[in-house]
Structure formats: C-alpha cells, structure tokens
Design a protein around this motif. Structure first.
Motif, PDB file in Angstrom:
ATOM      1  N   ALA A  24     106.525  55.026-104.490  1.00 57.28           N
ATOM      2  CA  ALA A  24     106.166  56.163-103.636  1.00 57.28           C
ATOM      3  C   ALA A  24     104.994  56.945-104.230  1.00 57.28           C
ATOM      4  CB  ALA A  24     107.377  57.073-103.462  1.00 57.28           C
ATOM      5  N   THR A  80     115.844  58.778-101.262  1.00 56.87           N
ATOM      6  CA  THR A  80     116.844  59.804-100.940  1.00 56.87           C
ATOM      7  C   THR A  80     118.184  59.186-100.553  1.00 56.87           C
ATOM      8  OG1 THR A  80     116.060  59.912 -98.642  1.00 56.87           O
ATOM      9  CG2 THR A  80     115.123  61.492-100.219  1.00 56.87           C
ATOM     10  N   TYR A 139     110.016  57.217-100.251  1.00 55.96           N
ATOM     11  CA  TYR A 139     110.826  58.382-100.613  1.00 55.96           C
ATOM     12  C   TYR A 139     112.107  58.443 -99.780  1.00 55.96           C
ATOM     13  CZ  TYR A 139     107.440  60.594-103.739  1.00 55.96           C
ATOM     14  OH  TYR A 139     106.620  60.888-104.798  1.00 55.96           O
ATOM     15  N   ASP A 198     109.652  65.765-102.457  1.00 57.49           N
ATOM     16  CA  ASP A 198     108.534  64.817-102.376  1.00 57.49           C
ATOM     17  C   ASP A 198     108.520  64.106-101.025  1.00 57.49           C
ATOM     18  OD1 ASP A 198     107.732  65.462-104.940  1.00 57.49           O
ATOM     19  OD2 ASP A 198     108.858  63.828-105.883  1.00 57.49           O
ATOM     20  N   TYR A 199     109.701  63.810-100.513  1.00 51.66           N
ATOM     21  CA  TYR A 199     109.812  63.181 -99.189  1.00 51.66           C
ATOM     22  C   TYR A 199     109.228  64.098 -98.119  1.00 51.66           C
ATOM     23  CZ  TYR A 199     112.180  61.112 -95.088  1.00 51.66           C
ATOM     24  OH  TYR A 199     112.472  60.542 -93.860  1.00 51.66           O
ATOM     25  N   THR A 206     110.666  55.287-106.866  1.00 44.70           N
ATOM     26  CA  THR A 206     109.902  56.479-107.265  1.00 44.70           C
ATOM     27  C   THR A 206     108.478  56.102-107.643  1.00 44.70           C
ATOM     28  OG1 THR A 206     111.922  57.537-108.095  1.00 44.70           O
ATOM     29  CG2 THR A 206     109.821  58.417-108.868  1.00 44.70           C
ATOM     30  N   ALA A 253     113.426  64.310-105.089  1.00 42.76           N
ATOM     31  CA  ALA A 253     113.181  63.255-104.102  1.00 42.76           C
ATOM     32  C   ALA A 253     113.033  63.845-102.700  1.00 42.76           C
ATOM     33  CB  ALA A 253     114.317  62.237-104.137  1.00 42.76           C
TER      34      ALA A 253
END
Length: 303
Positions: free
Chosen positions: A182, A202, A198, A214-215, A179, A211
């Motif tokens: 990223a 996940t 990310y 954000d990915y 985290t 997650a």
C-alpha cells in the motif's frame, strides 16, 4: 580477474592490516620464557614434595607407619623430586616448542581465515567499479521488500512492486506485506491500488487505527481529495479505536471543513493541537488552519 587500481589498493591495505594484527599477536604468543617455565615447574615439584613429606611425618607421629617404612618412603620422595627437577628442562623445551608451533599456526590461520571469510561473506566484485553497479542492481532486484529508489530505475521499482503483489496473492494473510504494498502504491501515486491494499489490511487488522487512517487518506486521494462517504467512515473507525490518533484527527477536521461544519473542524484540530510537540511545523500548520477556519466561520456568521 584483472586487478584494477582500486582492487590492488584494497589488497595492499588488507595485507598491511593483517601484518599489523600479527605484530600484536605473535610476540605475546612467543614470549614464553623457558627459564620461567623451569622455575615454575621446580616450585610446583617442591610444593608437592613438601605436602607429601608432611603427610609422612604425620603418619609417623600418629603411629600409622614405622621408622623403617618412614625412611624408605622419604628416600623415595627425594629420589622422585630429583628426577622431576632434572627432567624439567626437557619438559620446558617441549612446551616452548609447542607454544612456538601454536604461534606459527596462528600466523598462518589468521590471514588465510580472514581472506576466506571475506570471499564468502564479502563482495569481491564490489572492488571492481565496472561490475559494482550491476551487482548492486541485481541484488536489489531479488529483494522485493527493499525498494531503494536512489539506486533503482522506475522500471525496477515497478517490477519489485509487482513481485510483491504476486507474492501476496500466494500469501494473502501477510499484513506486513500489504502495508508495504500500500505504501509503495502511495509513493507511486497509484491511489486506487493503495486503497485496495489498505482495505485488505483493515480486514486483517481490524483494530489498527493506523491502517484505517491510511485507508481513509488513500480513498480520498483516489476520489479527488473528497473525504465524504467511505473516507469519513474509515476516519471515524480509526478514532473509535484511538480517539487521540493524530492523522485521524487531522483528516476528521478536514472532512468537517469540507462539509462546512467549521465548529467541528476547529474542535478536532484543537484536540490535535494538544498532541503536537511545541514549536513543531505541524503545530504551526494546524494553528494556521484553526485561525483561517475561525475567520471563515465568523465571516459566514457561524461559530
């Protein structure tokens, strides 16, 4: 070590503070009156004598001892009481001396302890302006997770990020580390690297809606802000986990808008609108998006 004005001022203030502390502590420790101790000791001896004398009277009354033994025991009690009372000044003097010794020990230990504690826990070099910045930078460089951009150069930040990436190679199951990595990549606008980080996150936290959202964002930014394809899949996964995830709803509306599905875009943003705090900037932004999308849909004959 050369004392600078800053260092000299610090030590003077520290010494004054220690003296002030001792000024409060020492009087309380030294203020033990010998006369009060003598009175307390006499009172204690008298109380003990009275208790023992009552016991003797009770034994005599109950026939447990004879008159002769009673008189002997009573005389012995009186003799011991006189001896204790006569010895009380010496005992009080000894107690006062011990109290004074303790007070003087405190007066010595408090300042020495404070200085030693500061030298161990504190940062004496920070008092020297010439060495303070170097010390701060060196400490920050040793902490990959603490990336304070205000006091570090871009090269130092990049080096810390690389250290974190190397550490994650040794410990690939560190979700918190992924985290952090990223987000660091996102701050540096290294969107492809952020998307990879990310993606790893996940796999570790498959049910983390944050997650996945954000990915999706990182994938879109790495692909020219295009939300079609894998970004949309990640958005849908986030909404499956949490249908009220604000970031996922916002991205879902944007993805629908890009695809020309204005109805879905408006629906997603209206759902988001209900979750935002009244009067917030986010609420105003989403309201404007809905208004513009409705106008665009009307101009194209879409609902």
């Amino acid at each position: 070590m050369v004392l600078t004005n800053t260092m000299l001022t610090f030590w003077i203030i520290a010494a004054l503070m220690i003296l002030l502390a001792l000024w409060f502590i020492l009087p309380a420790l030294l203020q033990k009156s010998t006369e009060n101790e003598e009175v307390e000791l006499r009172e204690a001896n008298v109380l003990v004598y009275r208790d023992q004398n009552r016991e003797l009277d009770a034994d005599l009354k109950n026939g447990l001892i004879g008159e002769e033994q009673y008189q002997q025991e009573k005389a012995e009690l009186e003799r011991r009481l006189l001896e204790d009372v006569a010895a009380s000044p010496d005992a009080s003097s000894s107690g006062a001396k011990r109290g004074n010794a303790f007070a003087y020990s405190v007066a010595l230990v408090v300042p020495l302890g404070a200085i030693v504690f500061y030298l161990i826990v504190g940062n004496p070099h920070g008092l020297n302006p010439a060495t303070a910045p170097a010390t701060t930078a060196a400490s920050a460089a040793d902490q990959p997770g603490q990336m304070s951009q205000g006091s570090m150069s871009p090269q130092q930040i990049a080096a810390n990020i690389d250290k974190l990436a190397d550490r994650l190679k040794q410990n690939p199951n560190d979700a918190q580390g992924w985290t952090m990595l990223a987000r660091s990549y996102m701050m540096q606008e290294r969107f492809s690297d952020a998307a990879s980080a990310y993606e790893k996150l996940t796999t570790l936290n498959a049910n983390d809606a944050d997650a996945w959202a954000d990915y999706a964002e990182a994938l879109a930014l790495a692909n020219g802000q295009n939300l079609a394809g894998k970004p949309s899949e990640a958005i849908n996964r986030a909404l499956q986990i949490n249908p009220k995830h604000q970031k996922a709803l916002d991205l879902s509306g944007s993805a629908a808008y890009q695809a020309g599905d204005y109805k879905k875009a408006i629906e997603q943003w209206q759902t988001l609108l209900k979750l935002l705090p009244p009067g917030s900037d986010e609420l105003k932004t989403v309201t404007d998006q809905i208004s513009r999308t409705k106008a665009l849909a009307a101009s194209k004959g879409s609902r």
